[in-house]
Design a protein around this motif. Structure first.
Motif, PDB file in Angstrom:
ATOM      1  N   VAL A  47      61.884  26.477 102.758  1.00  0.00           N
ATOM      2  CA  VAL A  47      61.082  25.568 101.931  1.00  0.00           C
ATOM      3  C   VAL A  47      60.908  26.217 100.561  1.00  0.00           C
ATOM      4  CG1 VAL A  47      58.847  24.424 101.675  1.00  0.00           C
ATOM      5  CG2 VAL A  47      59.878  24.637 103.942  1.00  0.00           C
ATOM      6  N   HIS A  48      61.153  25.447  99.510  1.00  0.00           N
ATOM      7  CA  HIS A  48      61.038  25.970  98.148  1.00  0.00           C
ATOM      8  C   HIS A  48      59.590  25.849  97.695  1.00  0.00           C
ATOM      9  CE1 HIS A  48      61.879  25.773  93.648  1.00  0.00           C
ATOM     10  NE2 HIS A  48      62.289  26.964  94.040  1.00  0.00           N
ATOM     11  N   LEU A  49      58.965  26.969  97.310  1.00  0.00           N
ATOM     12  CA  LEU A  49      57.522  26.988  97.080  1.00  0.00           C
ATOM     13  C   LEU A  49      57.111  26.987  95.608  1.00  0.00           C
ATOM     14  CD1 LEU A  49      56.667  29.459  99.976  1.00  0.00           C
ATOM     15  CD2 LEU A  49      56.324  26.991  99.946  1.00  0.00           C
ATOM     16  N   TYR A  76      58.444  25.469  91.303  1.00  0.00           N
ATOM     17  CA  TYR A  76      59.271  24.611  90.443  1.00  0.00           C
ATOM     18  C   TYR A  76      60.353  25.466  89.814  1.00  0.00           C
ATOM     19  CZ  TYR A  76      57.211  19.985  90.169  1.00  0.00           C
ATOM     20  OH  TYR A  76      56.839  18.703  90.436  1.00  0.00           O
ATOM     21  N   ASP A  77      61.583  24.991  89.836  1.00  0.00           N
ATOM     22  CA  ASP A  77      62.648  25.666  89.100  1.00  0.00           C
ATOM     23  C   ASP A  77      62.792  24.957  87.766  1.00  0.00           C
ATOM     24  OD1 ASP A  77      63.046  27.443  91.091  1.00  0.00           O
ATOM     25  OD2 ASP A  77      64.884  26.529  91.869  1.00  0.00           O
ATOM     26  N   LEU A  78      62.548  25.701  86.690  1.00  0.00           N
ATOM     27  CA  LEU A  78      62.544  25.110  85.355  1.00  0.00           C
ATOM     28  C   LEU A  78      63.624  25.769  84.504  1.00  0.00           C
ATOM     29  CD1 LEU A  78      58.671  25.283  84.989  1.00  0.00           C
ATOM     30  CD2 LEU A  78      60.003  23.200  85.382  1.00  0.00           C
ATOM     31  N   GLY A  82      59.158  33.900  88.241  1.00  0.00           N
ATOM     32  CA  GLY A  82      60.231  34.687  88.839  1.00  0.00           C
ATOM     33  C   GLY A  82      61.570  34.562  88.125  1.00  0.00           C
ATOM     34  N   HIS A  83      62.503  35.445  88.503  1.00  0.00           N
ATOM     35  CA  HIS A  83      63.893  35.514  88.001  1.00  0.00           C
ATOM     36  C   HIS A  83      63.983  35.919  86.528  1.00  0.00           C
ATOM     37  CE1 HIS A  83      64.701  33.613  91.775  1.00  0.00           C
ATOM     38  NE2 HIS A  83      64.431  32.371  91.400  1.00  0.00           N
ATOM     39  N   LEU A  84      62.946  36.578  85.994  1.00  0.00           N
ATOM     40  CA  LEU A  84      62.944  36.922  84.565  1.00  0.00           C
ATOM     41  C   LEU A  84      64.043  37.946  84.239  1.00  0.00           C
ATOM     42  CD1 LEU A  84      59.077  37.348  84.018  1.00  0.00           C
ATOM     43  CD2 LEU A  84      60.462  35.287  83.706  1.00  0.00           C
ATOM     44  N   ASP A 104      70.563  30.693  85.038  1.00  0.00           N
ATOM     45  CA  ASP A 104      69.367  31.109  84.297  1.00  0.00           C
ATOM     46  C   ASP A 104      68.273  30.045  84.417  1.00  0.00           C
ATOM     47  OD1 ASP A 104      67.551  31.244  81.909  1.00  0.00           O
ATOM     48  OD2 ASP A 104      68.783  33.007  81.481  1.00  0.00           O
ATOM     49  N   HIS A 105      67.133  30.412  85.009  1.00  0.00           N
ATOM     50  CA  HIS A 105      65.987  29.494  85.073  1.00  0.00           C
ATOM     51  C   HIS A 105      64.716  30.272  85.379  1.00  0.00           C
ATOM     52  CE1 HIS A 105      66.697  29.677  89.488  1.00  0.00           C
ATOM     53  NE2 HIS A 105      65.432  29.299  89.602  1.00  0.00           N
ATOM     54  N   LEU A 106      63.584  29.573  85.273  1.00  0.00           N
ATOM     55  CA  LEU A 106      62.294  30.171  85.643  1.00  0.00           C
ATOM     56  C   LEU A 106      61.858  29.581  86.974  1.00  0.00           C
ATOM     57  CD1 LEU A 106      59.579  31.701  84.946  1.00  0.00           C
ATOM     58  CD2 LEU A 106      58.808  29.530  83.966  1.00  0.00           C
ATOM     59  N   HIS A 107      61.503  30.453  87.919  1.00  0.00           N
ATOM     60  CA  HIS A 107      60.848  29.954  89.134  1.00  0.00           C
ATOM     61  C   HIS A 107      59.355  30.078  88.887  1.00  0.00           C
ATOM     62  CE1 HIS A 107      60.022  29.281  93.450  1.00  0.00           C
ATOM     63  NE2 HIS A 107      58.946  29.998  93.136  1.00  0.00           N
ATOM     64  N   PHE A 108      58.672  28.922  88.857  1.00  0.00           N
ATOM     65  CA  PHE A 108      57.235  28.903  88.567  1.00  0.00           C
ATOM     66  C   PHE A 108      56.464  28.435  89.806  1.00  0.00           C
ATOM     67  CE2 PHE A 108      53.376  26.684  87.162  1.00  0.00           C
ATOM     68  CZ  PHE A 108      52.762  27.693  86.425  1.00  0.00           C
TER      69      PHE A 108
HETATM   70 ZN   LIG Z   1      62.818  28.617  92.682  1.00  0.00          ZN
END
Ligand SMILES: [Zn+2]
Length: 446
Positions: A330-332, A334-336, A378-380, A409-413
């Motif tokens: 489950v993805h917890l 937002y991927d932005l 995340g993923h910075l 490349d994205h931000l996991h928020f």
């Molecule tokens: Zn994510």
């Protein structure tokens, strides 16, 4: 002959002196027990350890004193003879049972007395007293908020009062506990944010708990109506190059490969996707279990500027390898996605409580916004802040990237409430914040 008599007499006198010396010893029995204030709600077992070095213990008496009256709790006499107590130096362990109901005690201050004597002819007496606070009354909880509609995966706030100091108060839902905090504008009141996680059973509903220092516990149901919803389904295709790169990056070493290279690679990847993910989520829950008592955030939370949403909160992800389904998670958050290495602003005012590398989330920052509310990035590609720093909304935390389990490349928020992931969408929405949160912060403040 006379010499022998003298020797005997001297020996006898010496023995007698030694005997008298022993029986007149001045070593007071030793009592060890907890002497800090003991709060007593129901039946309480108070442990007392008593020993004597010299002639041994003769008697022990334990009683309770309250409002001028005395209540016998425990009394013991230990066998002894001409040489003193039977068991020298052997500590006696006594569990003094204090049952306020059985003793007919009213609430208030009391003192537990422990007295011990030994077999010395001097009559050594040891005494120890323990301050007690008898409190048999259950705290009274008054809910200030009525029936509330909560969206599955979302957050809500409950306002309440408890009529005495608590050891623990907050919302319980299944295995989750959401602690209460001081109301930001009314010191008489308490508030607790709580979440309805995507995966709890429909009949798992919140209740408000308050426990006082004596362990008396009260609980009332929080009246809510859960608005059920469906969560999006995502499908993620895995390929060997991606898995090789991520296993090497996250496990810190190249995957061990035997004869079936692609199966080994897949297993190493799945271990990260399952075990490392679970470990990382436990670490995050731990970091987000200790929040500031002050409300630090104000206004809506900022979404990464000019970003498109890749994957949403609660998305059911299916992982495919070739034509096989190999995992589900489950993805917890937002991927932005914005431009590559876009600056990442703090979504709101907060304190940096985590700025480090963490498994599947790569370089990650967590902000504490107070009252149990946290945001996570995340993923910075880089970390631009340090733990302990106070940041304002818009301050740069780092740049987006691909560290951890990120393809592009994205931000996991993510947003969390006392360690539980919640849907960030509500926190981006000024109308939702006004209607669900601000009104409750204002009610009693004015
Ligand atoms: Zn994510």
């Amino acid at each position: 002959m006379r010499l022998i008599v003298w020797v005997l007499l001297i020996g006898l006198a010496g023995g007698l002196t030694g005997y008298l010396f022993t029986r007149f010893e001045t070593d007071v029995p030793k009592i060890s027990t907890r002497t800090s204030v003991q709060w007593i709600g129901g039946e309480h077992r108070h442990e007392v350890r008593i020993s004597d070095q010299g002639t041994g213990l003769e008697s022990v008496r334990i009683w309770l004193e309250m409002a001028g009256a005395e209540y016998d709790i425990e009394a013991a006499r230990y066998a002894g003879g001409l040489l003193g107590g039977a068991d020298l130096n052997v500590p006696r362990l006594i569990e003094a049972v204090i049952d306020p109901l059985a003793l007919g005690l009213s609430d208030g201050r009391a003192t537990l007395h422990v007295e011990a004597t030994d077999y010395s002819w001097i009559g050594n007496v040891a005494h120890e007293s323990v301050p007690l606070m008898i409190d048999t009354r259950t705290p009274r909880i008054q809910l200030e908020t009525g029936l509330t509609y909560v969206r599955r995966g979302g957050t809500e706030l409950v306002v309440y009062t408890v009529d005495e100091d608590t050891q623990r108060d907050g919302v319980v839902l299944g295995d989750h506990f959401f602690p209460g905090f001081p109301h930001p504008s009314d010191p008489e009141k308490r508030v607790a944010f709580y979440a309805i996680p995507p995966d709890t059973p429909p009949d798992s509903l919140p209740s408000l708990l308050a426990a006082d220092q004596a362990g008396n516990e009260a609980s009332v149901a929080v009246r809510i109506e859960v608005i059920e919803r469906s969560f999006p389904e995502d499908s993620l295709g895995l390929n060997e190059d991606f898995m090789r790169a991520k296993v090497t990056e996250i496990a810190g070493k190249a995957p061990a490969l035997t004869s079936d290279e692609s199966e080994d690679l897949l297993n190493a990847y799945l271990s990260i996707n399952r075990d490392t993910r679970a470990e990382n989520e436990a670490t995050i829950a731990e970091v987000c279990s200790d929040s500031s008592e002050d409300r630090i955030w104000h206004g809506p939370f900022l979404q990464l500027p000019n970003s498109s949403v890749g994957s949403r909160f609660g998305a059911r992800r299916t992982y495919r390898f070739g034509d096989r389904e190999v995992d589900r998670q489950v993805h917890l958050g937002y991927d932005l996605a914005s431009t590559s290495q876009a600056p990442v602003p703090a979504a709101n005012d907060g304190v940096v409580v985590f700025a480090d590398e963490l498994g599947i989330y790569g370089n990650m920052v967590i902000l504490d916004h107070g009252l149990g509310l946290f945001s996570m990035y995340g993923h910075l590609s880089n970390l631009g802040v340090e733990k302990g720093t106070l940041v304002s909304r818009g301050d740069e935390l780092g740049h987006t990237g691909t560290t951890g389990l990120a393809g592009g490349d994205h931000l996991h928020f993510s947003m969390l409430v006392s360690g539980v992931f919640v849907d960030p969408l509500e926190w981006f929405d000024p109308k939702w914040i006004q209607e669900h949160i601000e009104v409750k912060f204002e009610i009693s403040g004015s």
